[in-house]
Design an enzyme around this catalytic site. Structure first.
Site, PDB file in Angstrom:
ATOM      1  N   GLU A 101      45.062  43.697  27.210  1.00 45.85           N
ATOM      2  CA  GLU A 101      43.618  44.728  26.166  1.00 45.85           C
ATOM      3  C   GLU A 101      44.218  45.505  24.582  1.00 45.85           C
ATOM      4  OE1 GLU A 101      44.363  44.715  29.162  1.00 45.85           O
ATOM      5  OE2 GLU A 101      42.722  44.337  30.410  1.00 45.85           O
TER       6      GLU A 101
ATOM      7  N   HIS B 259      36.110  51.252  38.252  1.00 43.74           N
ATOM      8  CA  HIS B 259      35.121  50.361  37.914  1.00 43.74           C
ATOM      9  C   HIS B 259      33.467  50.647  37.578  1.00 43.74           C
ATOM     10  CE1 HIS B 259      37.940  47.910  38.536  1.00 43.74           C
ATOM     11  NE2 HIS B 259      37.372  46.684  38.299  1.00 43.74           N
TER      12      HIS B 259
END
Lengths: 362, 317
Positions: free
Chosen positions: A65, A134
């Site tokens: 990322e 999450h």
């Protein structure tokens, strides 16, 4: 927000259409993210785009990322307009260095000689045990950095219009999508159109209380507002804030001028939330308009638990928002009208899915 | 590039940095400054292999890279003095240099922070089918940063036209490589990522140029990312104008060897031995450079000063 009109599509379809429009119009727009061309296509928000635009413009991504954010910044500095996607905002934390030290600073630190037209789509998860890593809602964290624009569209109409504005913007834009918005439909024109990145929108009008809400909390606030009106005849203003980094304080103050009361509903942890920042700004600029202390409706200051037993009361609901309104007004809750309200706001189905028919993926 | 140009370019960087060091104590250049004295040959050799359209990113120790690529001296010195005419209008200082006119895309001081950006520039060139390479200068410390590995993987995956130039001076601030990395050659890491690699003496400008020409040609002809590791030596302190050998983090013997391996003195000797450089040439260059340096300080010190109001501008494009 669900207008009668020619064509209703979901938020996810509107995002896909926005990407499609942008790529069709401008060959500099490229799309990259983990899973972008895969069969699930980021909750169908990127479906078919590789077939249409080819592997030279639509990319899957190594699990890197930070590095790939830097690569996209370098490409943006070299004339491309990359759109990155992370299936969870939590994953974007791995890219904080590049987002904050490079993307947000480049234009400023090099005296405006270059800019970073980069859009980073990130998705806030919720439900079905998404748990501590999450389902974070980190918009306040990103918006404390000058140079980054942070937006949270709520409706499908805004999703498309704001995505097109974000892609055409010369600055890095964090485009935060709440996963529970993806399947909600709205009237969305097929052609390209723009929605500004710094303006709130009135979803419901009233004169008793101002409810300024972010993202999915705007949906919940609208349900609360409709219930309050139907059951108790209490009319509240609901503002969908839409922008996080460039708060439309003026619109909130306009509403507070009418209501004298302010509730801010946020999808995030209470402490350090953008709700607190919005209240601070309103108090600084217009405290004399407030007839009572403002209130934040937000999630508690602990991570999201996974077990649905533990998560049951984690998220504020339309009932939470309606209760905040009634408490602020000192309304009588021991009444038939209140019981009718509670009945109207009662959730249909389990608390950890957006609705009874939703089967995932989350 | 002609030998004289290589020599002069190295000498110019050395004299500019010495002048900066001499005037730093006046406390008018009020920003951190990382001098590359002793490491000039890598910047000069690599830049000599490039075309004007090739782009470059760099790091905190960027003066040499910027100057060798052709960056404006006036804009650099003015930047160090925090003036409006500086290359960043005073927003950056020594650690943030930019000159887009010569393809110097930007230098920043987060270790390895610009490495993926250079890969991104190569990616854009590749997508746009532009025949240009992107060059990144990175130190040995970068190989402890994850983003370098992420960047190399992506560059290799897409066979991008990028040249990684590792300047291995063995020190990260005061910490030797042996305290930071396992004992294995750095270039092997690049090799493992699928890059074509070369290793050379970074204090020999001819050798740097030879290797760089090969790397640039390979990158331009679709052979994918190139990696060069050059050994070199940082003469002065990590940050600041002085020598810091009294701190004792490196041995007297090591320092003596390092200073003896001066890329400029060695090159001067070689060119003189082959009768391709005379003392008169050197004297001429010294005078030209001195005049240029004096003028750059005059330019900087007579330039307008930005105000606190200017600081609020250009947050967003």
């Amino acid at each position: 927000m669900h207008n009668a009109g020619s064509r209703d599509i979901t938020f996810a379809e509107a995002v896909r259409e926005g990407l499609d429009n942008a790529m069709e119009r401008d060959s500099r727009v490229i799309l990259i993210g983990e899973g972008v061309p895969d069969p699930k296509a980021i909750f169908n928000t990127t479906a078919g785009l590789r077939n249409k635009y080819g592997a030279q413009r639509v990319f899957d991504m190594p699990l890197a990322e930070n590095g790939l954010t830097g690569v996209c910044i370098g490409a943006a500095l070299s004339g491309m307009r990359p759109v990155m996607v992370h299936q969870r905002i939590d994953f974007a934390l791995l890219a904080i260095d590049q987002l904050i030290n490079n993307a947000a600073k480049w234009h400023y630190m090099f005296d405006g000689k270059a800019s970073v037209p980069l859009v980073v789509r990130v998705i806030v998860g919720r439900g079905w045990g998404q748990g501590p890593q999450h389902s974070q809602s980190l918009q306040a964290m990103f918006s404390l950095v000058p140079g980054l624009k942070v937006v949270m569209p709520t409706t499908a109409y805004d999703a498309k219009g704001m995505l097109l504005s974000a892609i055409e913007d010369d600055n890095p834009v964090m485009f935060i999508e709440h996963r529970w918005l993806h399947q909600i439909k709205d009237n969305v024109p097929e052609e390209s159109y723009r929605v500004p990145l710094d303006k709130a929108k009135i979803l419901h009008e009233g004169n008793k209380v101002t409810v300024a809400a972010f993202s999915y909390m705007a949906v919940e606030s609208l349900i609360a507002a409709k219930g309050l009106m139907a059951a108790m005849g209490i009319a509240v203003d609901v503002l969908d804030m839409r922008s996080v980094s460039q708060l439309d304080v003026a619109s909130v103050i306009d509403s507070v001028r009418k209501t004298g009361r302010l509730i801010v509903a946020d999808t995030a942890f209470r402490t350090g939330s953008i709700a607190g920042e919005l209240i601070a700004k309103v108090v600084e600029q217009a405290m004399d308009l407030l007839t009572t202390k403002p209130v934040r409706v937000a999630s508690p200051d602990h991570p999201t638990p996974t077990s649905h037993f533990m998560a049951e009361h984690y998220y504020p609901t339309p009932q939470t928002i309606a209760d905040a309104v009634l408490d602020m007004l000192g309304a009588d809750k021991n009444s038939d009208a209140y019981r009718k309200l509670c009945e109207l706001l009662q959730r249909d189905g389990p608390h950890d899915t957006p609705n009874r028919s939703f089967k995932g993926p989350f | 590039m002609h030998h004289h140009a290589l020599y002069r370019s190295m000498l110019r960087i050395r004299r500019i940095e010495e002048a900066l060091a001499d005037r730093y104590a006046e406390q008018e250049m009020r920003c951190p400054m990382h001098l590359c004295i002793g490491q000039e040959a890598i910047a000069v050799g690599v830049c000599a292999a490039l075309s004007a359209s090739d782009v470059m990113f760099s790091n905190h120790r960027a003066h040499g890279h910027y100057l060798a690529k052709g960056g404006s001296l006036n804009a650099m010195v003015a930047e160090l003095y925090g003036r409006s005419t500086g290359c960043c209008g005073g927003r950056g200082g020594s650690m943030h240099l930019i000159d887009l006119d010569v393809g110097f895309m930007g230098a920043t001081p987060i270790v390895a922070g610009t490495v993926p950006l250079a890969v991104g520039a190569a990616w854009a060139a590749s997508l746009k089918k532009e025949k240009r390479v992107s060059v990144i200068f990175l130190g040995d410390g970068c190989f402890e940063e994850g983003v370098v590995h992420e960047s190399m993987n992506f560059a290799a995956l897409h066979k991008l036209p990028i040249v990684f130039v590792c300047e291995n001076n063995e020190f990260s601030v005061y910490t030797h490589l042996s305290e930071r990395q396992a004992k294995r050659p750095i270039y092997r890491i690049a090799e493992a990522h699928g890059l074509m690699t070369q290793v050379g003496n970074g204090n020999d400008v001819d050798e740097v140029l030879t290797l760089a020409k090969t790397a640039v040609q390979n990158a331009k002809h679709g052979k994918g990312p190139q990696f060069m590791e050059f050994s070199t030596y940082r003469w002065r302190e990590h940050c600041g104008p002085d020598f810091d050998d009294h701190l004792g983090y490196r041995t007297t013997q090591e320092i003596e060897i390092g200073l003896k391996d001066c890329p400029i003195a060695k090159y001067e000797q070689r060119l003189k031995q082959s009768n391709s450089l005379s003392q008169a040439d050197i004297d001429k260059y010294e005078v030209e450079i001195r005049e240029e340096v004096i003028k750059s300080f005059e330019f900087a010190l007579s330039s307008p000063k930005p105000t606190a109001m200017d600081a609020m501008e250009r947050v967003y494009a």
